[in-house]
Design an enzyme around this catalytic site. Structure first.
Site, PDB file in Angstrom:
ATOM      1  CE  LYS A  28     -49.228  15.784  47.752  1.00  8.75           C
ATOM      2  NZ  LYS A  28     -48.677  17.176  47.938  1.00  8.75           N
ATOM      3  CB  THR A  29     -56.100  15.685  46.373  1.00 16.14           C
ATOM      4  OG1 THR A  29     -55.727  15.488  47.511  1.00 16.14           O
ATOM      5  CG2 THR A  29     -57.622  15.053  46.236  1.00 16.14           C
ATOM      6  CG  ASP A  66     -53.605  12.855  50.942  1.00 15.91           C
ATOM      7  OD1 ASP A  66     -52.348  13.048  50.587  1.00 15.91           O
ATOM      8  OD2 ASP A  66     -54.270  13.878  51.282  1.00 15.91           O
ATOM      9  CB  THR A  89     -45.867  15.996  52.396  1.00 16.15           C
ATOM     10  OG1 THR A  89     -46.131  15.391  53.299  1.00 16.15           O
ATOM     11  CG2 THR A  89     -47.304  16.516  51.627  1.00 16.15           C
ATOM     12  NE  ARG A  92     -54.784  22.363  49.429  1.00 17.32           N
ATOM     13  CZ  ARG A  92     -53.933  21.340  49.738  1.00 17.32           C
ATOM     14  NH1 ARG A  92     -53.464  21.293  50.985  1.00 17.32           N
ATOM     15  NH2 ARG A  92     -54.168  20.294  49.296  1.00 17.32           N
TER      16      ARG A  92
END
Length: 358
Positions: A70-71, A115, A164, A223
């Site tokens: 997402k980032t 975020d 999330t 990640r």
């Protein structure tokens, strides 16, 4: 004192190196972004249309589990639109004034990335409604009957929100996003592509079997895959290996207590406690957390989602239960008459959480 200063400098240097590596591994455009084909196609269309119209892009909401990109996508949006990027987070915006300060300093076309947007305070959310829709905010000056609202015009900007837990966003806020993309977990093949790209950037020699082994233990999350790749790199460096193969990757990940199914120490502790101390369940979440010496939130948000997704743990109205697959994974044989998640009408949807014990 000198030794302490040296340790501090070494620690800071190590953290800076890790951050630099993580930044270097992030894709810089949509073409380099691996996976999420549906979201990529839709987002590419949104951005291309905005460029043709010569207007700022619609507000974008990205939802999905942590670590899926997402980032990175927010950074790519800024790069694709050739616009500056401002990064903040929901927990950092606890007052309407905090948000007003950020919004008032934006430049035209700037991308604002928030975020964990669902953790923003309610007053800030209400201010954000008007900012997203009309590009203005009302600054309240004074208190009580003498308070006045001063309208402040904002330059057109694009808000990229990441969450999330999309279900916690109020409807009026969700409706103001022009595009909503939900990111899914990656397949093993997609994770191998991520790892191949990262290995090339890190100048690592890894064969196909090594990539497959790391990808298979990465829980469907890029990640985690990149983090495990760096740890395998360290293991190979210490053992003076020029190439990482299946044996090296397996030995390195075993040392870091990541098993062949991607379970780590906490995951196995939860399953082991559930089986050995509670005969496979059902048991309440708080009781299970106490048994493994962790906070309830840690067990619920860190370990449980993956265990449920892998079919190793069931969530039922009576509590958590270990499935037959969990017994098998730990090399144990369930006793005769053991109750599994299937026979207890296992509920796996996050929206049913309020039905569960504790």
């Amino acid at each position: 004192m000198a030794e302490r200063d040296r340790e501090s400098l070494v620690s800071a240097a190590g953290e800076a190196e890790e951050r630099a590596l993580e930044s270097a591994l992030r894709p810089k455009n949509l073409d380099d972004f691996v996976g999420q084909q549906r979201v990529r196609r839709q987002l590419s269309l949104v951005l291309e249309a905005s460029r043709i119209r010569e207007r700022t892009a619609d507000h974008v909401l990205l939802s999905g589990p942590p670590g899926l990109g997402k980032t990175t996508l927010a950074m790519i949006i800024a790069a694709e639109m050739n616009a500056p990027l401002r990064i903040s987070s929901g927990p950092a915006i606890q007052h309407a004034g905090d948000l007003a300060a950020i919004l008032s300093s934006l430049t035209e076309g700037e991308i604002l990335f928030l975020d964990e947007i669902h953790r923003m305070s309610r007053p800030a959310e209400e201010m954000l409604y008007m900012a997203m829709e009309d590009f203005r905010v009302d600054i309240v000056v004074g208190k009580g009957p003498g308070a006045t609202a001063i309208p402040l015009e904002l330059p057109p900007f694009t808000l990229v929100g990441a969450t999330t837990r999309a279900g916690l966003l109020p409807g009026p806020l969700r409706d103001r996003f022009g595009f909503t993309g939900h990111l899914e977990f990656y397949s093993t093949d997609e994770l191998e592509l991520v790892l191949r790209r990262s290995a090339m950037l890190l100048d690592l020699k890894v064969n196909s079997a090594g990539f497959a082994e790391i990808a298979g233990r990465s829980r469907g999350t890029p990640r985690i895959a990149n983090r495990l790749l760096r740890r395998v790199r360290d293991w190979a460096l210490v053992h003076k290996l020029e190439q990482i193969d299946l044996r090296a990757a397996s030995a390195a990940l075993d040392m870091y207590e990541v098993d062949a199914r991607g379970l780590d120490r906490l995951d196995r502790s939860v399953l082991t406690a559930l089986i050995t101390k509670f005969n496979g369940g059902p048991v309440g979440l708080s009781t299970l957390a106490i048994a493994v010496g962790e906070e309830v939130e840690t067990v619920e948000t860190v370990a449980e989602p993956y265990l449920v997704r892998e079919g190793l743990l069931g969530r039922t109205p009576r509590g958590r239960v270990a499935t037959a697959a969990a017994w098998e994974h730990l090399g144990m044989v369930p006793p005769a008459g053991a109750m599994f998640g299937e026979s207890l009408f296992s509920l796996t949807e996050a929206g049913d959480a309020e039905l569960f014990e504790d």
